[in-house]
Design an enzyme around this catalytic site. Structure first.
Site, mmCIF file in Angstrom:
data_model
loop_
_atom_site.group_PDB
_atom_site.id
_atom_site.type_symbol
_atom_site.label_atom_id
_atom_site.label_comp_id
_atom_site.label_asym_id
_atom_site.label_seq_id
_atom_site.Cartn_x
_atom_site.Cartn_y
_atom_site.Cartn_z
ATOM 1 N N GLU A 56 65.235 100.805 126.057
ATOM 2 C CA GLU A 56 63.983 100.651 125.321
ATOM 3 C C GLU A 56 63.051 99.649 125.986
ATOM 4 O OE1 GLU A 56 63.687 97.353 124.258
ATOM 5 O OE2 GLU A 56 65.742 97.115 125.014
ATOM 6 N N GLY A 114 66.798 94.336 128.689
ATOM 7 C CA GLY A 114 66.470 95.620 128.085
ATOM 8 C C GLY A 114 66.213 96.656 129.153
ATOM 9 N N GLU A 115 65.367 97.639 128.842
ATOM 10 C CA GLU A 115 65.010 98.715 129.786
ATOM 11 C C GLU A 115 66.183 99.628 130.130
ATOM 12 O OE1 GLU A 115 63.408 97.180 133.420
ATOM 13 O OE2 GLU A 115 61.957 95.882 132.440
ATOM 14 N N GLY A 116 67.329 99.464 129.482
ATOM 15 C CA GLY A 116 68.506 100.208 129.897
ATOM 16 C C GLY A 116 69.194 99.614 131.105
#
Length: 338
Positions: A162, A304-306
């Site tokens: 996300e 985050g960001e995967g």
């Protein structure tokens, strides 16, 4: 066609979860027992291979097509100063993803992941959930369906992540309503706010929980009232992956929080999920425990960001390389009793 046109469709998907292929797991375990190593000596790598066998329905699971699906959304609660960055950063980072300049671009490339970024109405933040539900029913259903649409049926593995300024506040609210305990136990620094910022976040989440105290505690209502578009999309992607029998690697606190209201009602929702890592956000370890997941990595990441999940894919690839590539005792001419 919308995967979740109605709340009833969402509830039906959650109530009818597929199961892993037990015969494939048994066959994969039998292969593990014949490989040229002491039984259990590869530890968790052996467990991962069996897990993947069960969800792919074969004793020889592979990862030839995998995707990192990153969902982005904006949150109305940022008006309360809950983030160290303005909401405009969400769109800036989405542009960075498109330009190939973010951490997830580099890490997805390393792991062989197709990167799909889904930006959800960034110019239209969710409502301030201290005053109203974050999303209407239609908005939440649209976000769930957008998540499902990012999952192709031929994937062997799905990574979810996300991007959304303010979403660690929404994640804390989801966890507090789904699993209880004090709000303070779920709230952390997120993007790096100081002690005063953490105190503001606690106050915001407290007010949000109180505002929606009389609302139904169903997974959908909790998700739409306290979540965000990108968070709901993660829930939709995970549900669609389950329908298709695709294993999922979860990222950090926010990604896992997307499943909190679902798991509180149906704990089996995480059966096809691996926790890529345990992030430095204080509530993540507690959340993983409630979800029944043991992280593959602990690297103190909190981007985050995967990103953490993408790194963990390397471990999964190693597990399958050993499982499929090692010789059996018979093939190597090695006495099994040695």
């Amino acid at each position: 066609m919308s995967r979740f046109p109605t709340v009833a469709a969402f509830d039906c998907a959650l109530a009818n979860l597929s199961a892993p292929d037990r015969a494939a797991i048994a066959a994969a375990r039998a292969r593990q027992d014949q490989l040229t190593k002491p039984a259990g000596s590869l530890g968790r790598l052996e467990e991962i291979a069996l897990f993947m066998a069960g969800w792919q329905g074969t004793p020889h699971p592979v990862i030839e097509r995998a995707r990192a699906a990153i969902f982005a959304g904006n949150h109305g609660c940022v008006v309360h100063g809950v983030s160290a960055f303005p909401a405009s950063v969400t769109a800036t980072m989405v542009a960075n993803f498109a330009a190939g300049g973010a951490a997830i671009n580099a890490l997805a490339g390393m792991a062989g992941l197709d990167l799909k970024v889904v930006a959800l109405d960034l110019d239209r933040p969710t409502a301030d959930f201290t005053l109203a539900p974050a999303m209407s029913e239609a908005e939440c259903l649209a976000a769930l369906s957008a998540g499902a649409a990012a999952v192709d049926p031929d994937l062997h593995l799905l990574v979810v992540g996300e991007m959304g300024i303010g979403n660690s506040t929404a994640a804390a609210a989801l966890c507090a309503r789904a699993f209880g305990s004090t709000v303070a136990s779920w709230v952390g620094p997120g993007t790096g706010v100081d002690a005063a910022g953490v105190a503001r976040k606690i106050g915001v989440v407290d007010r949000a929980i109180a505002r929606h105290a009389d609302a139904p505690h169903s997974p959908f209502e909790t998700l739409r009232r306290l979540g965000g578009r990108e968070i709901a999309a993660i829930g939709g992607a995970v549900l669609e992956a389950r329908r298709l029998g695709i294993a999922v690697v979860l990222d950090g606190f926010i990604t896992c929080a997307a499943l909190a209201p679902l798991a509180a009602a149906v704990p089996a929702i995480t059966d096809h999920c691996l926790a890529g890592h345990c992030s430095a956000e204080p509530g993540h370890a507690r959340l993983l425990d409630r979800l029944g997941l043991e992280p593959l990595l602990r690297l103190d990441m909190r981007l985050g960001e995967g990103s953490g999940a993408a790194v963990a894919v390397g471990v999964i690839l190693a597990a399958l390389a050993a499982h499929n590539g090692m010789a059996t005792f018979a093939q190597a001419g090695v006495a099994q009793s040695l």
